[in-house]
Design a protein around this motif. Sequence first.
Motif, PDB file in Angstrom:
ATOM      1  N   THR A 277      13.334  31.743   5.383  1.00  0.00           N
ATOM      2  CA  THR A 277      13.720  32.690   4.333  1.00  0.00           C
ATOM      3  C   THR A 277      14.771  33.639   4.895  1.00  0.00           C
ATOM      4  N   THR A 278      15.780  33.936   4.073  1.00  0.00           N
ATOM      5  CA  THR A 278      16.822  34.880   4.463  1.00  0.00           C
ATOM      6  C   THR A 278      16.740  36.132   3.589  1.00  0.00           C
ATOM      7  N   PHE A 279      16.689  37.282   4.256  1.00  0.00           N
ATOM      8  CA  PHE A 279      16.698  38.582   3.595  1.00  0.00           C
ATOM      9  C   PHE A 279      18.088  39.184   3.778  1.00  0.00           C
ATOM     10  N   THR A 280      18.702  39.596   2.689  1.00  0.00           N
ATOM     11  CA  THR A 280      20.063  40.134   2.747  1.00  0.00           C
ATOM     12  C   THR A 280      20.066  41.596   2.327  1.00  0.00           C
ATOM     13  N   GLY A 281      20.794  42.405   3.099  1.00  0.00           N
ATOM     14  CA  GLY A 281      20.901  43.827   2.788  1.00  0.00           C
ATOM     15  C   GLY A 281      22.297  44.343   3.106  1.00  0.00           C
ATOM     16  N   VAL A 282      22.490  45.604   2.838  1.00  0.00           N
ATOM     17  CA  VAL A 282      23.775  46.248   3.150  1.00  0.00           C
ATOM     18  C   VAL A 282      23.515  47.494   4.003  1.00  0.00           C
ATOM     19  N   LEU A 283      24.515  47.820   4.836  1.00  0.00           N
ATOM     20  CA  LEU A 283      24.446  48.995   5.719  1.00  0.00           C
ATOM     21  C   LEU A 283      25.482  49.999   5.225  1.00  0.00           C
ATOM     22  N   ARG A 284      25.160  50.703   4.161  1.00  0.00           N
ATOM     23  CA  ARG A 284      26.157  51.557   3.510  1.00  0.00           C
ATOM     24  C   ARG A 284      26.524  52.780   4.352  1.00  0.00           C
ATOM     25  N   HIS A 285      25.693  53.133   5.315  1.00  0.00           N
ATOM     26  CA  HIS A 285      26.075  54.269   6.160  1.00  0.00           C
ATOM     27  C   HIS A 285      27.234  53.914   7.088  1.00  0.00           C
TER      28      HIS A 285
END
Length: 684
Positions: A77-85
């Motif tokens: 399973t792949t979890f995708t996120g963003v690093l907006r900082h």
Amino acid sequence: MHRDRQPFLDDQVIVLRAPTQFWSDRSGDAGHAADPRAAAIHGLYHGDVRVLHEVTLTADGERPEWISVARDGASVTTFTGVLRHLDGTGADPRVRIDRTRETQADALIERIVITSARDVAVRTTIAVDLRPDFAPMQDVKAGIRRSYEWASQQTGDRIAWASGPTTATLRATDAAPRATEAGAVVEWNVELPPHGSVALEWRVALADASAVVAGASGAPAWRDLAVASGDSRLARWVTAAVSDLDALRMTSKLAPGEEFLAAGAPWFFTLFGRDSLWAARFLLPVSTAPALSTLRVLAAAQGTRIDPQTAEQPGKIMHELRAAELDLPGEGVTLPPLYFGTIDATPLWVCLLYDAWKWGAGEADIRSLLPNLEAALGWMRDYGDSDHDGFLEYVDSTGHGLANQGWKDSGDSIQWRDGTLAEGPIALCEVQAYAYEAAVHGAELLEHFERPGAPEWRAWAARIKERFADAFWVDDPEGGRYPAVALDADKRRVNTLTSNIGHLLGTGILDAHEEREVADRLLSPRLDSGFGLRTMSTDSAGYWPLSYHGGSVWTHDTAIAITGLVRAGLGDRAESLVEGLLRAAERFEFRMPELHSGDSARDTTVPAPYPAACRPQAWSAAAAVAVLAARLGLRPDGGELVAEPAPGAGVIRVSGLQVRGRAFEVLAADDHAEATGLDGLNPR
């Protein structure tokens, strides 16, 4: 947080390859869910031990903002996120993070990729915090939280944890894990080049010196199965199901190298007689290999002596295998490592042996199991009928075993219409049907292989059929009649209308008129929820849609009824049940749970989950193949495959089916089907 409550599972994410599994929230983190009921199941498990309870990923001390979860089969399973900082100006997120988690039978691997779309270099510190607890699975299941002893040792760039026979070794690429009082931290100082990416990895190797089961290797027997259908729900369900079944394959020390399907995640990564038999039976159209290996594993543990503490008896097929005694806190149940407390596994073993033979298992394979067949039949006659009334019944004589020993094995599952619990010994209706079928088909096997006893077993079957017709039927307050769920200790008919009657269809214990009466009851709105069969009818005092066995819907239970309707020549009446399961499968993203609520499709568009249900579970997953076979009307005929699709089945193309080791492809359209073998076209 409420203590001592079973964890909820439905909204959590699992990655599995038995005997290893990892549960998390949709960020991939474990132990930090907003809802503590959800976090209670989180962690990395190996066998019956939770090795890690908490796993948290941060970037510069902040948790990423996670936006999607993508499952690639059961084990990845792949979890995708963003690093907006880390973003520059503008509204678009410019730095993303993907964590891909993979379970292997003896390891967990997590790969982390950070990608930047910025024009300048970006620096960040990625940290993964891991905290062991080594909690026994039975404590997790009971919702018990306490401290457990474990030891930690760092050697170079590795950290090893151990508790009892279970060990775990952590290592990472391009980083040395740092031991902490709570566990360990892996930390990377990352510099992302403009429009570049960086890949990181950590892994935990797992071992259990006391294990009596292990993960299977190699490809599954159904690897060539492929389904395309006009109703995409069916194809998607089958595709998801066979991936889950692959991840549930295991072997046992009882018969090294022989595979079986573990009952389900998270609680049951082990051998269960009944569950493994039904799952293998559902899979017969794609291969007899799972059936034969399951039969051999169970034959290796077949009872040889009388032991009241384990419920062992000569010829009996076991119920459950564990490495150690199983104590269920608060339930008064303590089971030995090898437990035989089941009334139905023995006749079901015989039924599977016969069906495997009909689907083309080799004569030598069947012949080698004939002594076990004779022992199993002997158990039905000599021990299964403990009071010699002509029916198979059960009662727990230890005071700490399972009170109910059919497939509905919860303490309140067998009750009268008014809600009163039935007292044992209990003779379940479906068990008599299994026994009848086992006796008739066992006789055919004995005769074919020139073994003695066939006439005696046919006579035995005739007697149980006659007695069943006299003893089990009750009048329905709404008209007609149906078989009681059971006879109690006083041989009274326990008069609740239940899904158990669906298991009678196609076994031969009913005549054609009786089968139509059973079909009428199954398809009434009292039992047919529109999302599958309720375990108990809505007009029973004990009915509740979220009761484990008193109103919920079990996928495999409905699939057995569907298969029985087809076997009884009532395939046209099975379609509403098929449609109900497909509606439910869509709601559960085609990974069908152990059970779901008995909510009516007239009242809601989706059934509520039973929040503590196993997901995936072997017989719920294998039910997808049984439903496919029923919709196509598949049956073996010598070395040929017959396909007689149900009216309205639509367009379905299936490859990877087998009879006698010969591959077939089936194309069904407009209620007509063609089964193509390797040597040409065989219209049926």
